[in-house]
Every structure is written in C-alpha cells, then in structure tokens.
Design an enzyme around this catalytic site. Sequence first.
Site, PDB file in Angstrom:
ATOM      1  N   LYS A  66      -1.563   6.250   3.629  1.00 43.16           N
ATOM      2  CA  LYS A  66      -1.353   5.095   3.739  1.00 43.16           C
ATOM      3  C   LYS A  66      -1.058   4.618   5.192  1.00 43.16           C
ATOM      4  O   LYS A  66      -0.660   5.693   6.335  1.00 43.16           O
ATOM      5  CB  LYS A  66      -0.230   5.402   2.885  1.00 43.16           C
ATOM      6  CG  LYS A  66       1.233   6.516   3.121  1.00 43.16           C
ATOM      7  CD  LYS A  66       2.033   5.704   3.792  1.00 43.16           C
ATOM      8  CE  LYS A  66       2.963   6.852   4.627  1.00 43.16           C
ATOM      9  NZ  LYS A  66       3.704   6.237   6.049  1.00 43.16           N
TER      10      LYS A  66
ATOM     11  N   ASP B  87       6.540   9.604  -1.288  1.00 47.14           N
ATOM     12  CA  ASP B  87       5.461   9.160  -1.122  1.00 47.14           C
ATOM     13  C   ASP B  87       4.536   9.381  -1.983  1.00 47.14           C
ATOM     14  O   ASP B  87       3.060   8.350  -2.108  1.00 47.14           O
ATOM     15  CB  ASP B  87       4.469   8.823   0.172  1.00 47.14           C
ATOM     16  CG  ASP B  87       5.272   8.533   1.407  1.00 47.14           C
ATOM     17  OD1 ASP B  87       6.168   7.565   1.217  1.00 47.14           O
ATOM     18  OD2 ASP B  87       5.009   8.961   2.984  1.00 47.14           O
TER      19      ASP B  87
END
Length: 310
Positions: free
Chosen positions: A8, A144
């Site tokens: 990401k 995350d």
Amino acid sequence: MTVRVPAKVNLQLAVGPLRDDGYHDLVNVFHAVSLFDEVTATEPGTPGTFTVRIEGESADHVPADGTNLAVRAAEALAKHAGQTGPAGHPYGADLLIRKAIPVAGGMAGGSADAAAALVACDALWGLGLSRADLMEIGAGIGSDVPFALLGGTAVGTGRGERLTPVPATGAFHWVFALADGGLSTPQVYGECDRLRADAGEEVAWPSASEPLMAALRDGDAPALGAALANDLQPAALALRPSLARTLDAGRDAGALGAIVSGSGPTCAFLAASADHARELSAALAATGVCRTAVTAQGPVPGAEIVQYEE
C-alpha cells in the site's frame, strides 16, 4: 494454498493528537499498488505447529519465528476457529513468504503477509470465513492488516483499521524509490510527537482531504499529485535527512507528486502514465539517491488466492 497480497501507499496520512492508549487517531487514505508478496500455506509435518520461511527482497531482515506477523495471524485464526479441525487434529501451517514488498519501507509488507496468511489458512483449513470476519481478526494483529485484505482505495479511521472504500476512476501510475535499511514506525511516530511538542503545535483532529477525494473520483492524476499529504513526513525526514534529496530528485524529474510512503523510508512518486513512470524510475536510479526504483500501478485488489493445490 498460495495467496498474493499487495503493498500500500498512503495518499494521505493525517495524524491526530496522541491518545491515552499511546495511539493516534488517524485519517489514512490507503491505495493498494501492484507490488506483491506471496504467502503459501501447507499442512505442517507435525499437527498444530506453525513455521515460516522467507525468500526474496530483504528476507534476512524478516523474523522467521513466532514474532512474524504472518505466523501471529495464522495462530489468531486457529484460536478463532477453536484450535482443532474436523478430523480432530489441531490447526497448524507451514508458511512460505516470497517477499517483493520492501521490508520496513512504509508499505505495510508485514501486515500484507499477515493478511495473506489469514486468507491462505482459512482456505487450507476449510473454514469459509467471510472477508469481514478475517478483517476483524486481522485488526487485532495490526492496523494495516484489514486494508491488505480489502485492497483498492479506502479511508481508514481510528488507528486506520476502520475502512470505508473510496471510488477511484482509472489507474494511477507510481514509482517507488527504495532506500537502504528501514525506519521504525514507532520511532517515526515518536519523532512526530516530539517535533510537534517542540513547535508548540496545536494538533488538529484529522479529516480526509476533499481535493484528494475529488481527484480519485475524477481520475485526475495531476490533482492527486498536488493533494498527496503525510503528517509523518517531517519526522521521517528528520530521522533520515537523505530522503529530502530523493524527493527533490523525483520532483526535478517531473513527478506529479512526491511523498514519503507512510512512516518511510520508501518515497512514492506519481507519474502521468506508464511510460512516464518508466522514465521517472530510470531517472531516479541514475541519480543514485535510492537503492533502486520500481514501477507499479493502483488501485489493485486485496489478498487473493492465486494457486490451490489438493
């Protein structure tokens, strides 16, 4: 059972005041990009045991014991499932992680591996849990992890684990300048708090950037580049001043936007096209301001099974 999972980049990372529990309230605009790790889960030789091997990018810097996030995720899934499978054997898995996501690079590689382990072990053990169930388990491993399961583009709130998908038009092209060594996420947050305290800064409650949301909806790469923002960037630059030269080199080479990814030290550059990304990557590599530069595009899906073997 092999699962592919993306890295990401944080398009926006707004860091609120320090909370009593030691965390910060965040508004975190996640964007999944086409740098992938793969995690393969197989039945262990000894029922009920968990092992992990790591290959690829900086494999020697990834723990190969019970502290590995993929192992922790698999163990958490086994606990959720009740430890013992339908044949009466305790759940276990041998995990093989093939790394391509930078280690300690601000791109959530460890969290990605945890997400992939959840999907792989869920399939290996025939649990059939929903993605929402896996995201809830993953949130207990790291903030995350849920996004690595979701993929695409999303706004994360709280510690970043509460996700709302964001519509994005078309594909965006990226270059990531990878640095030697990593940066500790807790250390970067601590430096952020120190810099704010030294400046006497009144820390605002975080909120999503409307110009950034509009750029994503419209597929407007120049507007997105102008809207990129990371409240941790000053702290990352204070701890690793050389990153300023990397960001400047990317801007000088025509990047639409330049930002430290998450807690760093990877730097992300938005390009106008795939061809522009390749040119930008070559220019960054030629300047010597990074260990290497790689291209990717986003958004891409979250963790997904790519190989199933009986």
